[in-house]
Design an enzyme around this catalytic site. Structure first.
Site, PDB file in Angstrom:
ATOM      1  N   ASP A   1       0.600   5.389   0.603  1.00 31.61           N
ATOM      2  CA  ASP A   1      -0.664   5.567   0.950  1.00 31.61           C
ATOM      3  C   ASP A   1      -0.657   7.810   1.432  1.00 31.61           C
ATOM      4  O   ASP A   1       0.157   8.012   1.702  1.00 31.61           O
ATOM      5  CB  ASP A   1      -1.502   5.990   2.287  1.00 31.61           C
ATOM      6  CG  ASP A   1      -1.475   3.993   2.749  1.00 31.61           C
ATOM      7  OD1 ASP A   1      -2.444   4.117   1.892  1.00 31.61           O
ATOM      8  OD2 ASP A   1      -1.876   3.942   4.173  1.00 31.61           O
TER       9      ASP A   1
ATOM     10  N   GLU B   1      -3.206  10.321   3.515  1.00 29.00           N
ATOM     11  CA  GLU B   1      -3.944  10.583   3.805  1.00 29.00           C
ATOM     12  C   GLU B   1      -4.493  12.099   4.344  1.00 29.00           C
ATOM     13  O   GLU B   1      -3.910  12.493   4.808  1.00 29.00           O
ATOM     14  CB  GLU B   1      -4.474   9.973   4.667  1.00 29.00           C
ATOM     15  CG  GLU B   1      -4.651   8.201   4.462  1.00 29.00           C
ATOM     16  CD  GLU B   1      -4.519   7.052   5.655  1.00 29.00           C
ATOM     17  OE1 GLU B   1      -6.199   7.196   6.189  1.00 29.00           O
ATOM     18  OE2 GLU B   1      -4.215   7.360   5.978  1.00 29.00           O
TER      19      GLU B   1
ATOM     20  N   GLU C   1       0.265  -1.141   0.146  1.00 30.38           N
ATOM     21  CA  GLU C   1       0.020  -0.197  -0.403  1.00 30.38           C
ATOM     22  C   GLU C   1       0.916   1.786   0.094  1.00 30.38           C
ATOM     23  O   GLU C   1       1.850   1.108   0.997  1.00 30.38           O
ATOM     24  CB  GLU C   1      -1.186   0.241   1.302  1.00 30.38           C
ATOM     25  CG  GLU C   1      -2.053   1.629   1.063  1.00 30.38           C
ATOM     26  CD  GLU C   1      -2.898   0.984   2.150  1.00 30.38           C
ATOM     27  OE1 GLU C   1      -3.046  -0.762   2.561  1.00 30.38           O
ATOM     28  OE2 GLU C   1      -3.375   1.512   2.965  1.00 30.38           O
TER      29      GLU C   1
END
Length: 292
Positions: A104, A106, A102
């Site tokens: 990311d 955010e 993953e």
């Protein structure tokens, strides 16, 4: 960067070239599916705009139709304006399963007038805990800005409006797993996380401000897309080989200076500097991912 095994990198790149096809940006109808939210996610303007909304009943989210193994992926986002405390807008690449990879972005909401926090992380083989957080040098709610992920066999580079903010280098030579075998989809969601998102959960979501809305446009993926046939080339005949330069792209001296500028002035958390959290010593990849 610590030396990598050149033979293994050649094999990885050869696999990509032989088994994947290139993809370019287009239309949200063509590239993405709204996956949850009961109508709170919308594709508008003939596929040129996508919006996600959150209210007290539910958030919303979407995912890419394609899976990618390496690529240079851009998306323009305009974040929730005003009092967005408690909300999180997540935009990331991920595979599935307990040993997933993953990458990311955010965006942690804020009280009006306070800065958003941009939270980044990298998971490999199910292991994350590699957080770096930043303030932005502009208001991300006033207009669209481009958030980019470069992912190739040597490194992952997070960029904002073309300015690199983080580099995560392949540290397999140090025994650190690196995302290179699992194709990943693009995901995004807008959801309520007021138990932790704003000031560690001290500031709760004000539902009087709902619905909260984030907007997306100008998606582009210069990337290799998982091919069911496995027979397509990563270089289409209609484009020059330079279109795949991202497979070996690295930061030049100017970009390295811009990275240091961001990390010196806008980084607010770096797991590699957290000696309390890693009392027995920071993770080994920190040795080659040196921050300003």
């Amino acid at each position: 960067m610590a030396s990598s095994n050149p033979v293994s990198l050649v094999l990885v790149i050869s696999l990509v070239i032989s088994c994947f096809v290139i993809a370019f940006g287009g239309n949200f109808h063509q590239d993405f599916d709204i996956t949850w939210g009961d109508g709170r996610g919308k594709i508008l303007d003939n596929g040129q705009l996508l919006t996600l909304s959150l209210d007290k009943a539910s958030g919303s989210g979407f995912q890419s139709k394609n899976e990618y193994l390496f690529g240079k992926i851009d998306m323009q986002l305009k974040l929730v304006p005003g009092n967005s405390a408690g909300t999180v807008t997540a935009y990331y690449l991920s595979s599935q399963g307990s040993t997933h990879d993953e990458i990311d972005f955010e965006f942690l909401g804020n009280l009006s007038g306070d800065p958003y926090i941009l939270h980044t992380n990298v998971f490999s083989q199910g292991k994350g805990d590699r957080e770096q957080q930043f303030y932005l040098w502009f208001d991300p709610t006033a207009d669209f800005h481009t958030y980019s992920i470069l992912w190739n066999p040597q490194r992952i580079i997070f960029s904002v409006d073309g300015t690199p903010i983080r580099e995560f280098k392949n540290a397999e030579s140090l025994g650190v797993a690196y995302p290179k075998n699992q194709p990943m989809r693009i995901y995004s969601s807008l959801w309520n996380a007021d138990d932790w998102a704003t000031r560690g959960g001290l500031v709760k979501t004000d539902w009087n401000e709902a619905p909260f809305t984030a907007s997306y446009r100008n998606f582009n993926a210069n990337a290799c897309v998982s091919s069911s046939s496995g027979s397509s080339s990563c270089t289409p005949s209609s484009t020059s080989s330079s279109s795949n330069s991202w497979l070996n792209e690295e930061l030049d001296s100017t970009s390295q200076e811009r990275l240091k500028w961001v990390q010196k002035n806008y980084m607010i958390y770096n797991y590699c500097s957290d000696s309390k959290r890693f009392s027995q010593g920071v993770p080994p990849e920190c040795a080659i991912n040196i921050s300003a």
